[in-house]
Design an enzyme around this catalytic site. Structure first.
Site, PDB file in Angstrom:
ATOM      1  N   PHE A  36       0.866  -1.178   0.000  1.00 20.23           N
ATOM      2  CA  PHE A  36       0.000   0.000   0.000  1.00 20.23           C
ATOM      3  C   PHE A  36       0.902   1.227   0.000  1.00 20.23           C
ATOM      4  CE2 PHE A  36      -4.630   0.278   1.549  1.00 20.23           C
ATOM      5  CZ  PHE A  36      -5.044  -0.727   0.704  1.00 20.23           C
TER       6      PHE A  36
ATOM      7  N   GLN B 267      -9.025  13.613   4.589  1.00 13.58           N
ATOM      8  CA  GLN B 267      -8.290  12.966   3.513  1.00 13.58           C
ATOM      9  C   GLN B 267      -9.122  12.933   2.232  1.00 13.58           C
ATOM     10  OE1 GLN B 267      -7.213   8.521   3.707  1.00 13.58           O
ATOM     11  NE2 GLN B 267      -5.265   9.613   3.666  1.00 13.58           N
TER      12      GLN B 267
ATOM     13  N   HIS C 261      -9.190  11.025  -1.014  1.00 14.64           N
ATOM     14  CA  HIS C 261      -8.595   9.829  -1.605  1.00 14.64           C
ATOM     15  C   HIS C 261      -8.363  10.092  -3.082  1.00 14.64           C
ATOM     16  CE1 HIS C 261      -7.818   5.727  -2.746  1.00 14.64           C
ATOM     17  NE2 HIS C 261      -7.873   5.348  -1.482  1.00 14.64           N
TER      18      HIS C 261
ATOM     19  N   LEU D 163     -15.338   4.454  -4.083  1.00 14.67           N
ATOM     20  CA  LEU D 163     -13.893   4.367  -3.958  1.00 14.67           C
ATOM     21  C   LEU D 163     -13.307   3.255  -4.822  1.00 14.67           C
ATOM     22  CD1 LEU D 163     -11.351   5.268  -2.225  1.00 14.67           C
ATOM     23  CD2 LEU D 163     -11.735   3.144  -1.007  1.00 14.67           C
TER      24      LEU D 163
ATOM     25  N   GLU E  24      -6.754   1.787  -2.990  1.00 19.04           N
ATOM     26  CA  GLU E  24      -5.323   1.902  -3.223  1.00 19.04           C
ATOM     27  C   GLU E  24      -4.701   0.550  -3.580  1.00 19.04           C
ATOM     28  OE1 GLU E  24      -3.659   4.704  -0.476  1.00 19.04           O
ATOM     29  OE2 GLU E  24      -2.063   3.297   0.008  1.00 19.04           O
TER      30      GLU E  24
ATOM     31  N   ARG F   2      -1.304   9.361   0.266  1.00 14.51           N
ATOM     32  CA  ARG F   2      -2.524   9.794  -0.423  1.00 14.51           C
ATOM     33  C   ARG F   2      -2.590  11.294  -0.681  1.00 14.51           C
ATOM     34  NH1 ARG F   2      -6.908   5.829   2.547  1.00 14.51           N
ATOM     35  NH2 ARG F   2      -6.131   3.970   1.501  1.00 14.51           N
TER      36      ARG F   2
ATOM     37  N   HIS G 185     -12.792  11.423   1.768  1.00 15.07           N
ATOM     38  CA  HIS G 185     -12.775  10.001   2.103  1.00 15.07           C
ATOM     39  C   HIS G 185     -12.713   9.717   3.596  1.00 15.07           C
ATOM     40  CE1 HIS G 185     -11.793   5.774   1.720  1.00 15.07           C
ATOM     41  NE2 HIS G 185     -10.599   5.931   2.256  1.00 15.07           N
TER      42      HIS G 185
ATOM     43  N   ARG H 168      -3.759  10.116   6.885  1.00 11.79           N
ATOM     44  CA  ARG H 168      -3.803   8.711   7.275  1.00 11.79           C
ATOM     45  C   ARG H 168      -3.197   7.837   6.184  1.00 11.79           C
ATOM     46  NH1 ARG H 168      -7.409   4.233   6.358  1.00 11.79           N
ATOM     47  NH2 ARG H 168      -8.787   5.496   5.081  1.00 11.79           N
TER      48      ARG H 168
HETATM   49  C1  LIG Z   1     -14.922   3.116   0.590  1.00  9.93           C
HETATM   50  C2  LIG Z   1     -13.996   3.042   1.746  1.00  9.93           C
HETATM   51  C3  LIG Z   1     -12.959   2.127   1.765  1.00  9.93           C
HETATM   52  C4  LIG Z   1     -12.107   2.030   2.839  1.00  9.93           C
HETATM   53  N1  LIG Z   1     -11.099   1.105   2.815  1.00  9.93           N
HETATM   54  C5  LIG Z   1     -10.285   1.008   3.887  1.00  9.93           C
HETATM   55  C6  LIG Z   1      -9.247   0.037   3.910  1.00  9.93           C
HETATM   56  O1  LIG Z   1      -9.076  -0.741   2.982  1.00  9.93           O
HETATM   57  N2  LIG Z   1      -8.455  -0.036   4.995  1.00  9.93           N
HETATM   58  C7  LIG Z   1      -8.631   0.779   6.068  1.00  9.93           C
HETATM   59  O2  LIG Z   1      -7.907   0.646   7.036  1.00  9.93           O
HETATM   60  N3  LIG Z   1      -9.610   1.709   6.065  1.00  9.93           N
HETATM   61  C8  LIG Z   1     -10.439   1.844   5.012  1.00  9.93           C
HETATM   62  N4  LIG Z   1     -11.423   2.787   5.018  1.00  9.93           N
HETATM   63  C9  LIG Z   1     -11.684   3.554   6.230  1.00  9.93           C
HETATM   64  C10 LIG Z   1     -12.442   2.710   7.237  1.00  9.93           C
HETATM   65  O3  LIG Z   1     -13.258   1.797   6.566  1.00  9.93           O
HETATM   66  C11 LIG Z   1     -13.334   3.521   8.149  1.00  9.93           C
HETATM   67  O4  LIG Z   1     -12.610   4.567   8.678  1.00  9.93           O
HETATM   68  C12 LIG Z   1     -13.830   2.657   9.279  1.00  9.93           C
HETATM   69  O5  LIG Z   1     -14.474   1.526   8.780  1.00  9.93           O
HETATM   70  C13 LIG Z   1     -14.755   3.372  10.230  1.00  9.93           C
HETATM   71  O6  LIG Z   1     -15.222   2.437  11.195  1.00  9.93           O
HETATM   72  P1  LIG Z   1     -15.999   2.881  12.489  1.00  9.93           P
HETATM   73  O7  LIG Z   1     -16.235   1.657  13.301  1.00  9.93           O
HETATM   74  O8  LIG Z   1     -15.301   3.992  13.137  1.00  9.93           O
HETATM   75  O9  LIG Z   1     -17.361   3.460  11.954  1.00  9.93           O
HETATM   76  P2  LIG Z   1     -18.475   2.894  10.950  1.00  9.93           P
HETATM   77  O10 LIG Z   1     -18.167   1.574  10.409  1.00  9.93           O
HETATM   78  O11 LIG Z   1     -18.778   3.996  10.023  1.00  9.93           O
HETATM   79  O12 LIG Z   1     -19.699   2.676  11.923  1.00  9.93           O
HETATM   80  C14 LIG Z   1     -20.382   3.735  12.523  1.00  9.93           C
HETATM   81  C15 LIG Z   1     -21.497   3.143  13.330  1.00  9.93           C
HETATM   82  O13 LIG Z   1     -22.108   4.165  14.109  1.00  9.93           O
HETATM   83  C16 LIG Z   1     -23.491   4.055  14.020  1.00  9.93           C
HETATM   84  N5  LIG Z   1     -24.049   5.373  14.269  1.00  9.93           N
HETATM   85  C17 LIG Z   1     -23.664   6.536  13.719  1.00  9.93           C
HETATM   86  N6  LIG Z   1     -24.439   7.528  14.186  1.00  9.93           N
HETATM   87  C18 LIG Z   1     -25.313   6.971  15.052  1.00  9.93           C
HETATM   88  C19 LIG Z   1     -26.376   7.469  15.855  1.00  9.93           C
HETATM   89  N7  LIG Z   1     -26.702   8.761  15.869  1.00  9.93           N
HETATM   90  N8  LIG Z   1     -27.076   6.605  16.607  1.00  9.93           N
HETATM   91  C20 LIG Z   1     -26.789   5.283  16.598  1.00  9.93           C
HETATM   92  N9  LIG Z   1     -25.796   4.771  15.844  1.00  9.93           N
HETATM   93  C21 LIG Z   1     -25.071   5.604  15.099  1.00  9.93           C
HETATM   94  C22 LIG Z   1     -23.761   3.508  12.661  1.00  9.93           C
HETATM   95  O14 LIG Z   1     -25.003   2.858  12.619  1.00  9.93           O
HETATM   96  C23 LIG Z   1     -22.611   2.528  12.502  1.00  9.93           C
HETATM   97  O15 LIG Z   1     -22.962   1.295  13.091  1.00  9.93           O
HETATM   98  C24 LIG Z   1     -12.275   2.889   3.925  1.00  9.93           C
HETATM   99  C25 LIG Z   1     -13.299   3.820   3.917  1.00  9.93           C
HETATM  100  C26 LIG Z   1     -14.139   3.929   2.829  1.00  9.93           C
HETATM  101  C27 LIG Z   1     -15.165   5.001   2.804  1.00  9.93           C
END
Ligand SMILES: Cc1cc2nc3c(=O)[nH]c(=O)nc-3n(C[C@H](O)[C@H](O)[C@H](O)COP(=O)(O)OP(=O)(O)OC[C@H]3O[C@@H](n4cnc5c(N)ncnc54)[C@H](O)[C@@H]3O)c2cc1C
Ligand code: SF4
Ligand code: SF4
Ligand code: FES
Lengths: 232, 586
Positions: B118, B239, B241, B251, B254, B285, B352, B397
């Site tokens: 990566f 960020q 992307h 997306l 990468e 990035r 992103h 990041r």
């Molecule tokens: C397309 C894409 C590809 C990516 N690929 C990678 C990768 O390959 N490698 C990597 O390391 N990172 C990657 N990332 C980044 C990474 O996926 C995210 O930063 C990460 O998954 C976020 O996880 P999280 O648990 O913080 O939140 P999320 O998975 O976004 O979960 C948030 C949770 O909060 C809940 N929630 C939000 N607001 C409320 C509310 N008011 N009340 C109740 N529940 C609520 C939602 O229901 C959800 O369950 C990628 C991001 C994107 C957009």
């Protein structure tokens, strides 16, 4: 563009109905979900549907479009016969408009113990798995739990409480097929049941609609083969 | 009376971070409620594609020190080195743990976890490319999210699916005692009382018009924190992307470049060599995004409007593309009309990831200046995942480090919450006035007959942020953006919704989400205006250089009067030597 959309709100008295909408919308490159959002934002805020990823990976927006179960976010508008008829996934209780109650579907999923069971002490690093063993999981682990398959399955329509349905069975097989899992016996015991598994009659509706191109019928067939082998 | 439920811990968010923390608590037999506005596997973590980074050394020689160096450098030295050491040192065990849980990683011929290169990864502190990102095809987030959800089923975590968290309940002494929430299906308000509360609500890229994020990424946890009088950290750092599909935003991971793909402009030139002579297409990035933006500006973009560049992978061959990048092929065909086996994929920099967020420490505790310094924990409140700013990502990041962040700090937060619960066994009385305030906020949307719509205001906010706070920024552009945003936000008082059903009222949800998005957009503009330097993802055309003398520090934004405060970057790691800030080249 013209749409006919299923409407139901438990609060306003009256039966579910179909509502016609017409909106200026260039369908080129756009998906059914784009149109639903345009309708909600521009015409009728009360139109209610689930959505999250808008790219076919989260499984939120399974709906029935012109008679076929699809994910709204990856279904192109172009080529759909108008008025485009959008209904909730069939045979599940409707909460509101296009939103169905998935509780039964999730319950079946939980019933197959969808988690790896391996009671050996964990090694320092990863458990080894050959690329061939890992390949056995392809076509199984990618399921997004959208429900398109199970709600298109006549066996599920007839026995929603007792037949687990294609999605849950696919996940059941996903763990049976995992070289790291040690509970195949127990899993097969649970599935060896005239209803849970054997209501599947290989009608293949599930395969036809799965938006991820997965093949629950084949997985179900493999479970059946394992049961037969085990009986011998 | 509002129904009230009491738990040891309430976790807001069912993405990777929330699920990992919940698992820790449930396996310790504590009473934990996980509330999520969508069924957990619909969380945005499911979209993560490329992988999770850990120096397993399955493919190239590697160790966590090198990973740490790359992460510090990638952060443009704004990351806190204690937290980064913690992240990288725990990475391998975190990934092995996921494997033991059942995550279906792709495999190497010897049966070990598959790893791919990566951007920003090096061996030997800036030497040859390292191969460090562990992957399950190009659907690693799906594999991770489903696996963690499945483990929580086994651990009997109590789920409250489709519950929307409204506000933190914080008493006069500053203790957080739970949250108010709304059951979406019935529209009924609830009180979740708990001695510990974890926010894991994910990112907020929906402040922008084009983003790679799901519709649900509206930064609700950040809104809750601001309303509770607490600050947000480093909100100027978002960020972009390099490779999002134009207009749609989806997306293109990468990993495509990691597997050998490269970018070309309309003349067919592999332009990255001009911007990052060593790392080329696998530079960090921020570097690649700026390069694409410059190519487009110089008129070398592709297409009729010249507003994107091409990403080519045909040379990898159909077999490899189908095995390693099946999801990307699907997305590209569905949303760009291009089959990467034969055609280039059009791509453009797209919002992103939020590097900033809720200030927290490496135990997941939310910290805020109160009596004796900026690192003072807010008792009972935790944050993990994209909504938190530990800060391990600093100003930029590295790919694959977010999924790692979710599991490392989700676990750390869970562990610390267990400790806190032991030390604080007695629930404190609930301040009912706080609950009522939250209910009033909810009731506000019952009002009828407004002149503004939620969708209209949201669209305007997104346009302002897109036009005024993109890859390149300057004082004039940011100031104009802030003026516009102020006008948009002022009109919120005239907004009303036209759906007054209690049941599954998504119009009301979108209104509540907009109330969270607007202050986040504001925090971003205000913080970006103040930072008169260029660092990582924050590029000021009027201040093109990095200024360590003045700006090697974190911003803290409070919504009262747009107040800004600063705190030093933690340059001292836990056990190793500091990586001294130096010029960053790739
Ligand atoms: C397309 C894409 C590809 C990516 N690929 C990678 C990768 O390959 N490698 C990597 O390391 N990172 C990657 N990332 C980044 C990474 O996926 C995210 O930063 C990460 O998954 C976020 O996880 P999280 O648990 O913080 O939140 P999320 O998975 O976004 O979960 C948030 C949770 O909060 C809940 N929630 C939000 N607001 C409320 C509310 N008011 N009340 C109740 N529940 C609520 C939602 O229901 C959800 O369950 C990628 C991001 C994107 C957009
Ligand atoms: S093949 Fe089996 S599971 Fe699939 S639709 Fe037919 S009966 Fe249902
Ligand atoms: S098997 Fe396919 S249709 Fe069925 S739930 Fe999974 S992804 Fe959806
Ligand atoms: S919105 Fe996620 S699958 Fe359609």
């Amino acid at each position: 563009m013209r749409f006919r959309i299923y409407r139901y709100d438990p609060e306003s008295i009256g039966k579910p109905r179909m509502q016609d909408y017409e909106i200026e919308f260039d369908p080129q490159g756009k998906k059914v979900l784009d149109a639903l959002i345009a309708l909600k934002d521009g015409l009728d805020e009360s139109l209610t549907f689930r959505r999250s990823c808008r790219e076919g990976v989260c499984g939120s927006d399974g709906v029935n479009v012109n008679g076929r179960n699809v994910l709204a976010c990856v279904t192109p508008l172009e080529g759909l016969k108008q008025p485009i008829e959008i209904r909730p996934l069939p045979r599940l209780p409707v909460i509101r408009d296009l939103i169905v109650d998935m509780a039964q579907f999730y319950q079946h999923y939980r019933a197959v113990k969808p988690y790896l069971i391996n009671l050996e002490p964990e090694p320092e690093s990863e458990r080894l798995q050959s690329p061939e063993e890992r390949a056995e999981l392809d076509g199984l682990w990618e399921c997004i739990l959208c429900g398109c398959c199970t709600t298109s399955c006549p066996s599920f329509w007839w026995n929603p409480e007792r037949f687990l349905g294609p999605a849950a069975l696919l996940q059941g097989y996903r763990f049976i097929a995992d070289s790291r899992d040690q509970a195949s016996g127990e899993r097969l015991d649970f599935l060896e049941d005239p209803y849970r598994l054997f209501r599947c009659h290989g009608i293949m509706n599930c395969v036809e609609v799965c938006p991820k191109g997965l093949n629950p019928t084949q997985a179900i067939g493999k479970i059946k083969t394992l049961l037969v082998k085990r009986a011998l | 009376m509002i129904p009230k439920r009491r738990f040891d811990a309430v976790i807001v968010g069912g993405g990777g971070a929330g699920l990992r923390a919940a698992l820790q608590l449930a396996e310790a037999h504590l009473k934990v409620a996980l509330i999520s506005k969508v069924f957990p596997t619909r969380s945005h973590t499911v979209s993560a594609q490329g992988g999770i980074t850990a120096a397993l050394a399955n493919v190239s020689d590697d160790n966590w020190h090198w990973h740490m160096y790359d992460t510090v450098k990638g952060s443009d030295y704004l990351g806190d080195q204690d937290a980064i050491e913690f992240l990288c040192r725990n990475a391998s065990s975190a990934v092995y743990e996921l494997e033991h849980m059942g995550l279906p990683f792709s495999r190497l011929d010897n049966g070990k976890i598959y790893q791919r290169p990566f951007g920003g990864q090096s061996q030997n502190y800036g030497g040859a490319q390292a191969i460090r990102t562990c992957a399950a095809a190009d659907r690693t987030g799906h594999a991770l999210l489903h696996t963690l959800y499945q483990r929580n089923i086994a651990a009997r975590t109590q789920f409250f699916d489709e519950f929307f968290a409204l506000d933190l309940i914080r008493d006069a002494d500053g203790y957080v005692l739970g949250v108010t929430a709304m059951e979406i299906e019935s529209g009924e308000p609830w009180v979740f009382e708990a001695r510990t509360t974890l926010l894991a609500t994910g990112g907020a890229c929906r402040i922008f018009r084009h983003s790679t994020n799901a519709h649900i990424n509206t930064g609700d946890g950040l809104g809750m924190v601001l309303r509770a009088g607490l600050p947000l950290e480093d909100m100027e750092f978002w960020q972009f992307h390099p490779t999002g599909i134009p207009e749609v935003g989806s997306l293109i991971t990468e990993a495509v470049r990691g597997e050998g793909g490269f970018l070309v402009n309309k003349l067919g030139e592999k332009f990255m060599a001009n911007y990052a002579p060593n790392a080329k297409d696998l530079a960090s990035r921020d570097v690649v995004s700026r390069a694409i933006a410059q190519e487009i500006r110089a008129g070398r973009g592709c297409g009729v409007h010249g507003d994107y560049v091409d990403l080519k992978i045909e040379h990898l061959g159909a077999e490899k593309i189908k095995a390693r990048l099946p999801g990307i092929r699907e997305l590209s065909m569905q949303f760009a009309g291009a089959d990467p086996i034969t055609d280039p994929i059009p791509v453009t920099p797209t919002a992103h990831y939020m590097m900033g967020g809720i200030p927290s420490n490496l135990h997941g505790q939310v910290v805020s200046p109160a009596h004796y310094g900026p690192e003072e924990p807010v008792p009972g409140l935790y944050a993990a995942g994209e909504c938190a700013c530990v800060s391990v990502h600093g100003a930029n990041r590295l790919g694959g480090n977010s999924l790692l962040d979710l599991v490392v700090f989700g676990r750390a937060a869970g562990m610390h919450m267990i400790e806190y619960l032991r030390e604080n066994p007695i629930p404190r009385p609930l301040p009912l006035a706080e609950v009522e305030k939250s209910m009033a906020r909810l009731a506000r949307w019952d009002r009828r007959g407004g002149t503004e719509t939620v969708a209209g205001l949201r669209g305007e906010m997104q346009r302002v942020m897109q036009d005024h706070c993109g890859v390149y920024r300057s004082e004039a552009v940011l100031l104009a953006g802030l003026e516009k945003l102020t006008l948009v936000a002022a009109r919120l008082t005239d907004a009303a919704i036209h759906d007054h059903s209690k049941h599954f009222n998504t119009a009301r949800l979108e209104a509540l989400e907009l109330e969270n998005l607007l202050p986040i957009a504001r925090a971003t503009l205000v913080s970006a205006l103040a930072r008169t330097e260029s660092r990582g993802a924050h590029s000021r055309e009027d201040h093109p250089g990095r200024d360590d003398k003045q700006w090697l520090r974190h911003s803290l934004y409070f919504c009262q009067n747009d107040q800004l405060d600063y705190k030093p970057v933690k340059l001292k790691p836990l056990t190793v030597e500091t990586f001294q800030p130096k010029e960053r080249t790739y």
